[in-house]
Design a protein around this motif. Structure first.
Motif, PDB file in Angstrom:
ATOM      1  N   ALA A   1       0.833  -1.206   0.000  1.00 34.83           N
ATOM      2  CA  ALA A   1       0.000   0.000   0.000  1.00 34.83           C
ATOM      3  C   ALA A   1       0.864   1.250   0.000  1.00 34.83           C
ATOM      4  O   ALA A   1       0.610   2.204  -0.756  1.00 34.83           O
ATOM      5  N   TRP A   2       1.909   1.250   0.833  1.00 31.34           N
ATOM      6  CA  TRP A   2       2.783   2.422   0.916  1.00 31.34           C
ATOM      7  C   TRP A   2       3.554   2.639  -0.386  1.00 31.34           C
ATOM      8  O   TRP A   2       3.621   3.762  -0.909  1.00 31.34           O
ATOM      9  N   GLN A   3       4.107   1.574  -0.937  1.00 30.17           N
ATOM     10  CA  GLN A   3       4.919   1.721  -2.144  1.00 30.17           C
ATOM     11  C   GLN A   3       4.099   2.272  -3.303  1.00 30.17           C
ATOM     12  O   GLN A   3       4.551   3.162  -4.028  1.00 30.17           O
ATOM     13  N   VAL A   4       2.889   1.761  -3.483  1.00 32.26           N
ATOM     14  CA  VAL A   4       2.057   2.213  -4.600  1.00 32.26           C
ATOM     15  C   VAL A   4       1.555   3.631  -4.365  1.00 32.26           C
ATOM     16  O   VAL A   4       1.684   4.507  -5.236  1.00 32.26           O
ATOM     17  N   LEU A   5       0.998   3.874  -3.183  1.00 29.59           N
ATOM     18  CA  LEU A   5       0.386   5.171  -2.952  1.00 29.59           C
ATOM     19  C   LEU A   5       1.433   6.284  -2.835  1.00 29.59           C
ATOM     20  O   LEU A   5       1.238   7.373  -3.398  1.00 29.59           O
ATOM     21  N   SER A   6       2.524   6.041  -2.147  1.00 29.59           N
ATOM     22  CA  SER A   6       3.524   7.103  -1.986  1.00 29.59           C
ATOM     23  C   SER A   6       4.100   7.510  -3.331  1.00 29.59           C
ATOM     24  O   SER A   6       4.292   8.699  -3.608  1.00 29.59           O
ATOM     25  N   ARG A   7       4.385   6.540  -4.187  1.00 28.66           N
ATOM     26  CA  ARG A   7       4.944   6.866  -5.499  1.00 28.66           C
ATOM     27  C   ARG A   7       3.915   7.578  -6.374  1.00 28.66           C
ATOM     28  O   ARG A   7       4.257   8.497  -7.120  1.00 28.66           O
ATOM     29  N   THR A   8       2.656   7.156  -6.266  1.00 32.30           N
ATOM     30  CA  THR A   8       1.603   7.807  -7.049  1.00 32.30           C
ATOM     31  C   THR A   8       1.416   9.248  -6.599  1.00 32.30           C
ATOM     32  O   THR A   8       1.285  10.163  -7.428  1.00 32.30           O
TER      33      THR A   8
END
Length: 773
Positions: A344-351
Motif C-alpha cells: 500500500a505504501w509503495q504504490v500510494l507514496s509513489r503515485t
C-alpha cells in the motif's frame, strides 16, 4: 462569444460516436462522419452502423432513444459540406499525425469563419497537430479530451495552444459545462495531460509492485480500493474494464512522449504475463476475461489469475490483516508491518509523489489534478486530498526514507496541508506558497459551501433544513444512503411549518451519490420481526400526511434529484410542484421488489399523471393499465429524459446536465414559481372498481402461467390492482385522494404481514438483489 448551435464529430469509432450521442443528449444537432465504406453501395455505412450500435449499446450512450433524431450521418468523401454551418468540429480519428493533418486540411477548406476545431487526442501534442497549418486554423484549434463513456464520465480536459483564441476556449468550455455537464480542467500541452498521465502511472506501479511481491489480485483490489477511496474495481478490475490490450499502446505512447528522466520510465517494465493474456484473447471484460474471468464450464464460476503461476483459479475472499485490524483507515494501512502495508505504501507514496511532480508541469493547479482524478478515474479523494489525510510531513519523511525525489510543491508546502477553510472559504495552496480561494464557476451553488458559513435552521440525525438565500430553504437527507426513516418524515413536517412562516420556497436536494434509495428496509424488517404492526401502519400514515402537506403547502416546492430516487424517494418527487433533475437521475417505484406497493401516495400521483398527461386512448383503463405496468414491473428510468417518458417527471419539469449546477437551477426554478403561487387543487378519480381489477389480475395470471411472474408476484400485483382500480367502487362514483390513500395504506399493511414479503425484504438487505419467490 458565439453560441454553439450545431456540432460535427469526425470519426465514428466507439469514442467519436459516443461523443456525438452525448451532444444529441443535449438536444443539439450533430453531424457524425467517417470514411467511405469499402465494397458497400452505402458509402455512409460506417457512420450509420455506428449509430445503430449506439441505440443498442449498454450502458446506453443516449439518454433517450428519441435523442438519436439529432444525429445526421454521412462520410467524409461525399458529405464534408455538412460541416459548413457547424460551430464546433470535433476530430476523433485514429491517433496518426499524418491522417489527422490531412483531415484538417480538408476541414479548413469547408468550415465557416470562427468555427472551432478540436481534437480528442490524448497522445499527440497540440503543437504537432497544428504545425504547418494556416494561422486561421491554429487560432480556432484546441484539444478537447473526453473520457469514455462520454455520457457518464464528467471530466473534459481542454488544452489551448500558443495561438488559440481565448474566446474559442471560453465558448467550448461554457458549452461543455452547461450543455454537456462536463467539469472542464485546463491542462498544459504535455503528454497524457493530467488524468491519464497520472492514472496510467498509478496502474502501472500497482501492477509492477503486485507482481514483484507475488500478491493475489483479490488482495491488491482490496488494498487499492475502499481504504484509498478508489472504486471497488481496484486495480485489476479496472484494467479488465478498460481493456488489457490498451495498456501496451498507452504505455508505449507515453514512453515515447515523456522526457527521459520522467519516473514513468522506471515502472514501464515489460510484462510477459500480460502479453501472454492478450495473445490468448484475454483482453478484459470485452473479451473472454482478463485478470478475472467467468468459467462457464464450471457453472459461471468467477475465477482470478494467479500472478505466481499464470493460471486461473476460483476467486477467493482476500485476507488482508492490515485492513481487518483497522487498516481501512489510510494512515494505519500504510504503516502496517506486513507485506500488504508495504505494498500500500509503495504504490500510494509513489503515485502521490508523481501527482505532486505534475504541479508546474501538466498544470499549475493542485485542485485541477484532484478534480481530474475524482472525475476521470472515480476516485473519492484526489491525490492532494489523500496527501492531506496522510500528512505532508509524513509523506515527505517516507519518501526521503525510500530515497525518492521530493517534488517542488511538497517542499513549498513545508508541512502545511494543501486545503484549508478560512473564514468559511475553501482555499488551496498554490505554487507561490500562499493559499488561494477556490472559486466555483459562475452560476454554481453547492450545499457543502453553504455549510462552511452557516448552521442548519433545523436538524436531526437523518435530515437538515438549510437557508440557501433569497428566501429559499433546502431540505437535505443525511441518513445512510439517504434512506427515508421516521426522523426524516418528522423533520419534513416541521420544516413545512417553518418554511410557510419564514421562507418563500423550498428545494429538496442533497449532494450524496443518490437522492434516496427509498425507505429504510432494516427498520421495517425489525418492526415486522417484533410484530410492531401498529408502528408500521403509523409510519405509512405519517409519510402520507407529510407528503400531502408538501403537495398542498402554501409555497412552491422543487425536487432536485440526482442518482437513484427510488420508492419513497420517487414518491416525494411526485408530490413536488416541479422537478429540476440532474440528467443522470434513475427513478421509479420499486416496492414490489420487496413484496410491497407504494405506500406514500405514489399510486394516486401516477394515476393522476397518466390520466391528465398521458397520451393514451380515452377511458379509464389505458391509464390504469399503464400505471399498473410501470409499478408492477418496478420500472426505473435510466435517465431524467426517460423519467419524463414514464411521467415520473412532467413534460414541464427541467433537466440540468451539470451536477454542480443542480442546486442553483433548482433554486432559480423555485423562485420563478413564487409570484402569485397557489397550491394545486385536490383531485378525484373515476375508477372502474372490481371489473378493472379482474382484468389486471388476469393479465398477471397469464404471465405466471408463462413463467414470467412468480407466485408471490401474483399476490403483490393483485393488491396493487385492487388499489389502482379503486377498490369496491363504480366508475360513476368519484374517488377522492383520501379514499385512495386509505386503500393504499390498508394494502401495504396487509402485505407487510406476509411471510413472502418479509422473505423479500430480508433477501434484499442480505444480497442487494430482489428475491423471486
Amino acid at each position: 462569444m458565439t453560441d454553439i448551435k450545431k456540432v460535427a464529430v469526425i470519426g465514428a469509432g466507439v469514442m467519436g460516436a459516443s461523443i456525438a450521442a452525448h451532444v444529441a443528449n443535449a438536444g443539439v444537432p450533430v453531424v457524425l462522419l467517417d470514411i467511405v465504406a469499402k465494397d458497400n453501395p452505402n458509402r455512409s455505412a460506417i457512420a450509420e452502423g455506428a449509430l445503430t450500435k449506439l441505440l443498442k449499446a449498454d450502458p446506453a450512450p443516449f439518454m433517450s432513444k428519441a435523442a438519436a433524431k439529432f444525429v445526421t450521418t454521412g462520410n467524409i468523401g461525399d458529405n464534408l459540406d455538412l460541416l459548413a454551418d457547424c460551430d464546433w468540429i470535433i476530430e476523433a480519428v485514429v491517433e496518426r499525425l499524418d491522417i489527422k493533418q490531412n483531415l484538417y486540411a480538408a476541414v479548413e477548406a469547408i468550415r465557416k469563419p470562427g468555427s472551432i476545431v478540436s481534437s480528442n487526442t490524448s497522445t499527440i501534442p497540440l503543437k504537432a497537430l497544428v504545425k504547418g497549418m494556416p494561422a486561421r486554423f491554429s487560432k480556432d484549434f484546441i484539444i478537447t479530451h473526453f473520457f469514455n463513456p462520454p455520457r457518464y464520465m464528467r471530466l473534459l480536459e481542454v488544452v489551448g495552444g500558443e495561438n488559440s483564441r481565448a474566446d474559442a476556449i471560453e465558448t467550448v468550455t461554457r458549452f461543455a459545462d452547461v450543455m454537456l455537464g462536463k467539469s472542464v480542467i485546463f491542462c498544459k500541452d504535455r503528454p497524457g495531460f493530467i488524468a491519464n498521465r497520472l492514472g496510467v502511472f498509478w496502474l502501472q506501479t500497482a501492477v509492477v509492485e503486485a507482481l514483484d511481491l507475488a500478491l493475489d489480485i483479490e488482495e491488491v483490489d482490496a488494498i487499492i480500493g475502499k481504504p484509498m477511496g478508489i472504486p471497488k474495481t481496484g486495480v485489476f478490475g479496472l484494467i479488465d474494464l478498460v481493456g488489457l490490450d490498451l495498456m501496451p499502446h498507452i504505455n508505449a505512447s507515453l514512453s515515447a512522449a515523456l522526457p527521459k528522466d520522467d519516473p514513468f520510465h522506471v515502472v514501464n517494465q515489460p510484462m510477459p504475463l500480460v502479453e501472454k493474456l492478450i495473445a490468448e484473447g484475454y483482453t478484459g471484460r470485452k473479451g473472454k476475461g482478463g485478470f478475472y474471468r467467468i468459467n462457464r464450464e464450471q457453472g459461471k464460476q468467477k475465477e482470478a489469475l494467479d500472478l505466481k503461476t499464470g493460471t486461473f483459479r476460483p476467486v477467493r475472499k482476500p485476507v488482508v490483516e492490515a485492513i481487518e485490524q483497522g487498516g481501512s483507515k489510510l494512515d494505519r494501512l500504510l504503516a502496517h508491518e506486513s507485506v500488504h502495508g508495504r505494498y500500500a505504501w509503495q504504490v500510494l507514496s509513489r503515485t502521490l509523489a508523481y501527482a505532486a511532480a505534475l504541479v508546474g508541469d501538466a498544470t499549475d493547479d493542485v485542485a485541477a489534478i484532484d478534480e481530474a482524478m475524482r472525475l476521470g478515474y472515480n476516485w473519492k479523494y484526489g491525490p492532494f486530498q489523500l496527501i492531506d489525510q496522510i500528512g505532508v510531513e509524513a509523506l515527505v519523511t517516507g519518501l526521503n526514507a525510500s530515497k525518492f525525489p521530493i517534488p517542488a510543491i511538497l517542499r513549498i508546502a513545508e508541512g502545511r496541508p494543501f486545503y484549508r477553510v478560512e473564514d468559511g472559504r475553501r482555499q488551496v495552496l498554490g505554487l507561490d506558497g500562499t493559499y488561494h480561494d477556490l472559486l466555483r464557476p459562475e452560476g454554481v451553488i453547492m450545499l457543502e459551501d453553504i455549510k462552511l458559513k452557516s448552521k442548519p435552521v433545523l436538524k436531526n440525525s437523518s435530515a437538515a433544513l438549510w437557508d440557501i438565500g433569497d428566501g429559499v430553504a433546502c431540505f437535505e437527507f443525511t441518513s445512510k444512503m439517504n434512506a427515508l426513516d421516521p426522523d426524516i418524515i418528522d423533520l419534513l413536517m416541521r420544516s413545512i411549518h417553518l418554511v410557510a412562516k419564514d421562507f418563500k420556497a423550498l428545494v429538496i436536494y442533497n449532494e450524496g451519490s443518490n437522492f434516496s434509495v427509498g425507505a429504510n428496509l432494516g427498520l421495517a424488517l425489525f418492526a415486522a420481526n417484533i410484530a410492531a404492526w401498529k408502528d408500521i401502519e403509523n409510519l405509512i400514515l405519517q409519510g402520507q400526511t407529510a407528503y400531502g402537506m408538501l403537495k398542498y403547502a402554501p409555497f412552491p416546492v422543487v425536487g432536485a434529484p440526482a442518482g437513484m430516487a427510488l420508492g419513497g424517494g420517487c414518491e416525494i418527487l411526485l408530490h413536488c410542484d416541479a422537478i429540476q433533475a440532474h440528467a443522470e437521475t434513475y427513478t421509479g417505484l420499486v416496492e414490489v421488489g420487496v413484496g410491497l406497493i407504494p405506500g406514500w401516495g405514489g399510486n394516486k400521483e401516477m394515476l393522476q399523471r397518466w390520466f391528465t398527461l398521458g397520451r393514451l386512448p380515452k377511458g379509464p383503463m389505458p391509464a390504469i393499465s399503464k400505471v399498473f405496468e410501470i409499478i408492477s414491473t418496478a420500472t426505473v428510468s435510466k435517465s431524467a429524459a426517460e423519467a419524463k417518458e414514464l411521467l415520473f417527471l412532467r413534460p414541464t419539469d427541467a433537466i440540468t446536465m451539470n451536477r454542480y449546477r443542480l442546486l442553483a437551477d433548482a433554486k432559480a426554478k423555485a423562485l420563478a414559481l413564487v409570484p402569485d403561487y397557489k397550491p394545486p387543487e385536490s383531485v378525484t378519480f373515476n375508477l372502474p372498481g372490481p371489473s378493472a381489477a379482474t382484468a389486471l389480475k388476469m393479465a398477471v395470471d397469464s404471465f405466471f402461467r408463462l413463467g414470467k411472474a412468480t407466485a408471490y408476484d401474483v399476490v403483490v400485483s393483485s393488491a396493487l390492482a385492487d388499489v389502482l382500480s379503486g377498490g369496491d367502487t363504480d366508475i360513476t362514483v368519484p374517488t377522492d385522494e383520501k379514499t385512495l390513500l386509505t386503500f393504499e395504506r390498508e394494502a401495504f399493511s396487509k402485505l407487510a404481514r406476509q411471510p413472502g414479503t418479509l422473505a423479500r425484504i430480508e433477501h434484499m438487505l442480505t444480497t442487494g438483489k430482489p428475491l423471486r419467490n
